[in-house]
Structure formats: structure tokens, C-alpha cells
Scaffold this motif. Structure first.
Motif, PDB file in Angstrom:
ATOM      1  N   ARG B  95       0.805  -1.218   0.000  1.00  0.00           N
ATOM      2  CA  ARG B  95       0.000   0.000   0.000  1.00  0.00           C
ATOM      3  C   ARG B  95       0.842   1.273   0.000  1.00  0.00           C
ATOM      4  O   ARG B  95       0.317   2.373   0.103  1.00  0.00           O
ATOM      5  N   GLY B  96       2.171   1.125  -0.048  1.00  0.00           N
ATOM      6  CA  GLY B  96       3.053   2.296  -0.072  1.00  0.00           C
ATOM      7  C   GLY B  96       2.934   3.029  -1.395  1.00  0.00           C
ATOM      8  O   GLY B  96       2.292   2.553  -2.348  1.00  0.00           O
ATOM      9  N   VAL B  97       3.591   4.190  -1.462  1.00  0.00           N
ATOM     10  CA  VAL B  97       3.537   5.017  -2.667  1.00  0.00           C
ATOM     11  C   VAL B  97       4.060   4.239  -3.870  1.00  0.00           C
ATOM     12  O   VAL B  97       3.522   4.311  -4.975  1.00  0.00           O
ATOM     13  N   TYR B  98       5.141   3.452  -3.644  1.00  0.00           N
ATOM     14  CA  TYR B  98       5.733   2.702  -4.755  1.00  0.00           C
ATOM     15  C   TYR B  98       5.129   1.315  -4.902  1.00  0.00           C
ATOM     16  O   TYR B  98       5.532   0.557  -5.753  1.00  0.00           O
ATOM     17  N   ALA B  99       4.205   0.968  -4.015  1.00  0.00           N
ATOM     18  CA  ALA B  99       3.485  -0.299  -4.074  1.00  0.00           C
ATOM     19  C   ALA B  99       4.400  -1.515  -4.144  1.00  0.00           C
ATOM     20  O   ALA B  99       4.078  -2.517  -4.769  1.00  0.00           O
ATOM     21  N   ASN B 100       5.569  -1.410  -3.521  1.00  0.00           N
ATOM     22  CA  ASN B 100       6.453  -2.572  -3.467  1.00  0.00           C
ATOM     23  C   ASN B 100       5.999  -3.455  -2.312  1.00  0.00           C
ATOM     24  O   ASN B 100       5.914  -3.008  -1.183  1.00  0.00           O
ATOM     25  N   PRO B 101       5.686  -4.720  -2.584  1.00  0.00           N
ATOM     26  CA  PRO B 101       5.132  -5.570  -1.514  1.00  0.00           C
ATOM     27  C   PRO B 101       6.149  -5.894  -0.413  1.00  0.00           C
ATOM     28  O   PRO B 101       5.761  -6.225   0.706  1.00  0.00           O
ATOM     29  N   LEU B 102       7.438  -5.819  -0.719  1.00  0.00           N
ATOM     30  CA  LEU B 102       8.443  -6.230   0.268  1.00  0.00           C
ATOM     31  C   LEU B 102       9.162  -5.020   0.882  1.00  0.00           C
ATOM     32  O   LEU B 102       9.334  -4.953   2.100  1.00  0.00           O
ATOM     33  N   LEU B 103       9.569  -4.071   0.018  1.00  0.00           N
ATOM     34  CA  LEU B 103      10.420  -2.989   0.514  1.00  0.00           C
ATOM     35  C   LEU B 103       9.612  -1.757   0.908  1.00  0.00           C
ATOM     36  O   LEU B 103       8.741  -1.320   0.159  1.00  0.00           O
ATOM     37  N   PRO B 104       9.896  -1.188   2.075  1.00  0.00           N
ATOM     38  CA  PRO B 104       9.289   0.094   2.451  1.00  0.00           C
ATOM     39  C   PRO B 104       9.692   1.168   1.430  1.00  0.00           C
ATOM     40  O   PRO B 104      10.746   1.069   0.801  1.00  0.00           O
ATOM     41  N   ASP B 105       8.861   2.198   1.343  1.00  0.00           N
ATOM     42  CA  ASP B 105       9.062   3.244   0.329  1.00  0.00           C
ATOM     43  C   ASP B 105      10.473   3.807   0.298  1.00  0.00           C
ATOM     44  O   ASP B 105      11.065   3.973  -0.764  1.00  0.00           O
ATOM     45  N   PHE B 106      11.023   4.108   1.472  1.00  0.00           N
ATOM     46  CA  PHE B 106      12.337   4.791   1.447  1.00  0.00           C
ATOM     47  C   PHE B 106      13.414   3.914   0.819  1.00  0.00           C
ATOM     48  O   PHE B 106      14.353   4.411   0.214  1.00  0.00           O
TER      49      PHE B 106
END
Lengths: 253, 365
Positions: B95-106
Motif C-alpha cells: 500500500r506504499g507510494v511505490y506499491a512494493n510488496p516487500l520494501l518500504p518506500d524509502f
């Protein structure tokens, strides 16, 4: 050599050629002293003779540069720290009374009483009827029963000295080192303290460092005279006071 | 601990227990606009104060009872907070801005391809909670072991605790340290599957925090009232006497220090979901010093006073920074000077001081 060995193994406390230097000042210059089990000894000597440094060496506060210090003929005290030496059975009373001022008289004795010292043991410790009675007996002996719930900080100077003696009794050491127990006491307190120490000496070995000659006479035990970090004379008070070198040191002829 | 103080402590515990029930009721069970209704921002604000109260109790355990003035307790608080924050970051998932399922946005932003080892396991709540306890606890164990064995005491010890938090402060600022750098961790979505933005979850977090305040108080109370607690106070007052009695003073200090650090970490972990962010500024040396001021104001060596001090000073801070923002630091400074001059034992300390003066007369002969 074997004779020296026999002296070591039969001793409670054995100091041989102990030397301590602080910043070039030689506080102890080859001090040798042997204390037999059960013995009471008075140590006298002018200021700077090395009395307190000797206590520091025995209790692990100061490490000697040279020399041997053995307890019960087998424990090398130069290799142990304060807590280990205290656990072996060496108790120490400071010149200035140091009690736990914010604790009650009772709790001071409780903390000193012989019991496991670890964090785990003290967290779990619960008062038992026996330990309670042992504490009351000590309070009785040091004449502080009626102030058992006072903060120790509220005691008079003399009472603090007695409380500290009581803490040492509770610790039940094999050897008790007492530094100037009657400094700053009134005459009647001094006499009572002498009686207390004699009573203690019946069950424990005691080394008393003292300036007060009247007090030493009252103790009536073997005397060691220190001077410039070494033993000058040893014997009964009458013998050493007859010694010319002792007179010279004390009177500065 | 004397009777008056202990009574104050039980009253405090009762109030906390009541608050744990009544605040959620006032927030959820009453219509908006009703006189007793509590808006959720207020619930969050009070929850934050209570986290500070946990930190204050932790600090009082080592400062008030063992004389260790730690000016680095904010670090333990922040580490607990980061451990919780890492769990919350992993919960964001895709659900992050970059929608990466594993890595947090930063991490995506920094172009990282894989999750750093330090982050492994933080998708599990249980693992994260273990870290909340372990990381501050182990840091305190290592730090304390060296400091207490080397017999570092007094102001020197305070300075190296300050240096510890400052070092972490600098380190967490670095992007490549791997914990979000300057921005820290934020944009949390939910905890254990419940949305953090909902009023019910906010009320629930408040309730849990209030219970943890009580737990911290009761654990600390049990510790200081045990024989170990007497040994702790005795170590504070006459350390060398304790050594000559055969106590391992360094172990006595170390135990209190580690317990205190863990407690502070738990406070930090409860803080992060309620304020919604954790960043390196939590390690700022000033934060730890402020915590020492709360304890001084409330009364060190009283536990309950420390908690009350934390709540009262922070209430004042909220008020001042709203009404007269530029004067807050002056007010805080004046408060500290005033308390030191007129109430050296703090608000609650005044109670125990009266007891000390009275005791000999009551039982004396």
C-alpha cells in the motif's frame, strides 16, 4: 624457608614485605605482619605511618607494588577485589562512620547480615523469623534497639560508629579491621566501644588502628607500632612504650 | 518508600486503571459534541503523555534509586520506538507510494533491491515485540557492563550516556544506515490488522498504554521495595561501603540499568503507533535531558512523582507551545531552576521529606 611456610599456613593474615608507592611517595616500605587466628591486635603509629594504606591493601582497595598478602594462609588477597575479599570474611570499619543514612537502623544491619549477595538472591529474599531474631540480637549488643526504626542519618556520631560495628558483627567476618573507632567520641562512649570490641574479639580476629593511647591501654592486647610504612616495634603496650625508637618517633626527641 | 508516598502511588494506579476504562468510553461511547465526549486527538495526546510517564518511571529507577543520572534514556525509548516502527512499516506492504510488496518506500526510493538483514522478521508482531525488549536491553547491558566495571560514576557517566544517544542520533540520520534516515519511519497503516486511523484503535492504544504505565510502576515498586532495592539505594549512598560488605556493586547497577532500558523501550514502542512517526530526532540529546527534568520536577526516588512530573510538564509544554511558542524553553528552564531551588526533592519528594523529619520523633525515646 620451611619455617616461613609454617608461619604462613598457621596465620589468619600474613603480610610480607608489602610495598606501595603513590606518585613517588612510598606509603608502605616493606611492611610485614602476621596475625594468628583469634588474635586481637592494635596498630599504632603517627600520621602518615601507613596505617590506612595497610587496611586498603588488605581489603583490596589498593594493590601493592611488591609483597605478599595472604588470608588464612591460602587466599592471595593481591589477586582479589573488594567484594571477593569481603566474601572471604574480611570486614572493615572506616575511620569516618559510613552507614546507609537513608535506611533505617534495622535495614542497615539487614544489608550487612551474612546472606547471598547476588542480584537474584536479594530480589527474592524474604525476612525469616531467624534472620529477624539475629538482627534483634545485634541491635541489642550495639545498644540501638530502641532506635531500630530511625533513619541511620538521624543517629548521633557515636551511635553511627556503633551501628557500623553492628553491621560488621552481622557480616560475621573472620577478620575485622577497625580504623580509629573512638575518634570524636566522648569518654563514656569510648569506654563502651572498648567493651564492645573486646566482646567481638572473643569470637573474631580484630585489628584496631588507633591514635588514642588510653583506648589502646584499655584494649590490653599486643601492639604493633608502624613508622614510615614499616613495623618499628611489636609487643605489649608497656614493652613498646619502653622502646627508645618508639619514644623518639612519638615525641620527636 | 514511606507510607504517604506509597498511598500516593496506589491512588495513581487507581487513576490510571480508571483512565484505561473511562477514556475509551468517553471517546467511543458518547456522541460527538456531548460534554463528556473526548475527541480522538486528545486521546492520542494523553496517550503520548503516558508513554513519557513510562520513560520517566524507567529513568527514576536508575537515577532516583541508584544515582545513575542517565542523560541517554531517550535512546532506549527511541530504539523501542524504531522496533515498533519497523513492524508498522512492514505492515504497509504494497500500500506504499511505490506499491512494493516487500520494501518500504524509502528503500525503493534509495534504489535498494533487497530487504536488509536488520529488517528481517519484522513482519511478525511477536518478533518485533521481542526486539522492542532485546535491543534496548542488550545495548544497556553492553554499555553498563563496561561503564560500571570501569567504575565510571557521577557526571562522567552522565556525559557518556549523552554521548551514546548522540552517536545513535548521528547514525540514524544516515540514509545508508537503513532506517529511513532523516525522515525516519512513517505513513503507518495498521497494527495487527486494525487501522491506526480509527478512533477505536486509538482508544485501544491508550488503554494498553495506561495499563503499561501501571505495570511499569508496579514492577519498579516491587524492585525498590525488595532487599535488592535496599541494596540499590545503599549503593547510591555509599558505594564503597557496599563493596566492603561483599556486594558486587556493578551487577546491582547493571540489573537496574537493563530493566530501566527495557521499560523505556516499551514506552517508545507504545509511543510510535500513537504519534504516527519515529525519526532520529527522538535520539536528540535534548530529549533525554528533558526526561531528567520531568523526573526532577516530580521528585526523583519516588516513582509516582516521576510519572506525574512527565505528565504535568508535557501538559505545560503542549499549552505553552500553543499559546506562547517562543517562550516554552524559557518556561522549562525557569521551571527546572525553580524546582531545584524551592523543591529540591520535587513535588512528591516533599512528601517523603516530611516523613524523614518526623520519623525520629515518632519512634524515638
Amino acid at each position: 624457608m620451611s619455617e616461613e611456610n609454617a608461619r604462613l599456613t598457621s596465620s589468619l593474615l600474613y603480610l610480607d614485605d608489602v610495598q606501595v608507592t603513590f606518585d613517588g611517595y612510598r606509603a608502605l616500605r616493606g611492611l610485614s605482619l602476621v596475625l594468628a587466628p583469634g588474635e586481637m591486635r592494635a596498630i599504632i603509629g603517627p600520621n602518615g605511618a601507613g596505617k590506612t594504606t595497610m587496611m586498603d591493601v588488605i581489603t583490596g582497595k589498593t594493590r601493592p607494588d611488591v609483597g605478599e598478602v595472604y588470608f588464612e594462609g591460602r587466599h592471595d588477597l593481591t589477586q582479589l577485589d573488594e567484594a571477593e575479599i569481603a566474601t572471604l570474611g574480611v570486614g572493615r570499619k572506616f575511620q569516618k562512620p559510613t552507614v546507609f543514612e537513608n535506611h533505617t537502623v534495622h535495614d542497615n544491619i539487614l544489608l550487612a547480615a551474612k546472606a547471598p549477595r547476588s542480584v537474584r538472591a536479594t530480589l527474592r529474599a524474604r525476612p525469616t523469623p531467624e534472620s529477624g531474631r539475629a538482627i534483634e540480637r545485634i541491635l541489642e549488643r550495639i545498644r540501638l534497639t530502641n532506635v531500630r526504626d530511625w533513619r541511620a542519618g538521624a543517629l548521633s556520631h557515636g551511635q553511627k560508629q556503633w551501628l557500623e560495628i553492628g553491621m560488621l558483627l552481622a557480616q560475621d567476618p573472620k577478620l575485622l579491621l577497625v580504623d580509629e573507632p573512638v575518634a570524636g567520641m566522648t569518654d563514656s562512649e569510648t569506654a563502651e566501644t572498648a567493651a564492645m570490641l573486646k566482646e567481638i574479639a572473643r569470637e573474631h580476629s580484630v585489628v584496631v588502628v588507633e591514635h588514642d593511647m588510653a583506648f589502646v591501654r584499655e584494649l590490653d592486647v599486643k601492639v604493633t607500632v608502624l613508622h614510615e610504612g614499616a613495623v618499628l616495634a611489636e609487643g605489649s603496650l608497656d614493652q613498646v612504650s619502653a622502646d627508645e625508637r618508639v619514644v623518639e618517633v612519638y615525641l620527636g626527641r | 518508600m514511606n507510607n504517604a508516598l506509597d498511598r500516593a502511588g496506589w491512588i495513581f494506579v487507581a487513576i490510571m486503571a480508571l483512565a484505561a476504562v473511562l477514556v475509551p468510553v468517553a471517546a467511543l461511547g458518547t456522541p460527538e459534541g456531548a460534554l463528556v465526549h473526548m475527541p480522538s486527538y486528545l486521546v492520542q495526546l494523553l496517550g503520548k503523555y503516558l508513554c513519557y510517564a513510562i520513560l520517566a518511571i524507567a529513568l527514576d529507577l536508575v537515577w532516583g534509586y541508584c544515582g545513575i543520572l542517565s542523560l541517554g534514556h531517550g535512546a532506549f525509548f527511541a530504539l523501542g520506538g524504531y522496533a515498533m516502527g519497523m513492524y508498522l512499516m512492514r505492515q504497509i506492504g504494497a500500500r506504499g507510494v511505490y506499491a512494493n510488496p516487500l520494501l518500504p518506500d524509502f528503500m525503493v526510493f534509495l534504489n535498494w533491491k533487497a530487504l536488509p538483514i536488520a529488517w528481517w522478521g519484522f513482519n511478525s508482531f511477536a518478533y518485533a515485540m521481542l526486539m522492542v525488549v532485546l535491543v534496548p536491553g542488550l545495548l544497556a547491558l553492553g554499555f553498563g557492563w563496561f561503564a560500571f566495571r570501569s567504575r565510571v560514576t557521577g557526571v562522567y557517566l552522565s556525559i557518556i550516556t549523552q554521548a551514546m544517544t548522540f552517536a545513535l542520533f548521528k547514525e540514524f540520520f544516515r540514509n545508508d544506515f537503513g532506517f529511513g534516515g532523516n525522515n525516519g519511519l512513517t505513513d503507518f497503516k495498521d497494527i495487527l490488522g486494525f487501522p491506526l486511523q480509527s478512533d477505536a484503535v486509538k482508544a485501544g492504544l491508550f488503554c494498553v498504554t495506561a495499563l503499561f504505565v501501571n505495570l511499569s510502576y508496579l514492577v519498579s515498586r516491587a524492585i525498590v521495595r525488595s532487599k535488592y532495592g535496599k541494596a540499590l539505594i545503599a549503593t547510591r549512598d555509599a558505594e564503597s561501603r557496599m563493596r566492603f560488605l561483599g556486594y558486587r556493586v556493578e551487577n546491582i547497577k547493571l540489573f537496574a540499568f537493563v530493566v530501566s532500558a527495557v521499560m523505556a523501550g516499551v514506552g517508545g514502542a507504545l509511543y510510535v503507533p500513537q504519534v504516527g512517526i519515529i525519526n532520529p530526532s527522538e535520539f536528540a540529546p535534548g530529549n533525554s535531558i528533558e526526561a531528567a527534568i520531568w523526573v526532577a520536577v516530580g521528585g526523583r526516588g519516588t516513582l509516582v512523582g516521576a510519572a506525574i512530573g512527565a505528565i504535568a510538564v508535557n501538559f505545560g509544554k503542549t499549552y505553552f507551545t500553543g499559546a506562547l511558542p517562543e517562550y516554552w524553553l524559557f518556561a522549562l528552564g525557569a521551571l527546572f531552576v525553580g524546582v531545584t531551588l524551592f523543591f529540591p526533592a520535587g513535588l512528591m519528594g516533599a512528601l517523603s521529606w516530611r516523613w524523614k523529619q518526623r520519623a525520629p520523633k515518632e519512634t524515638g525515646t
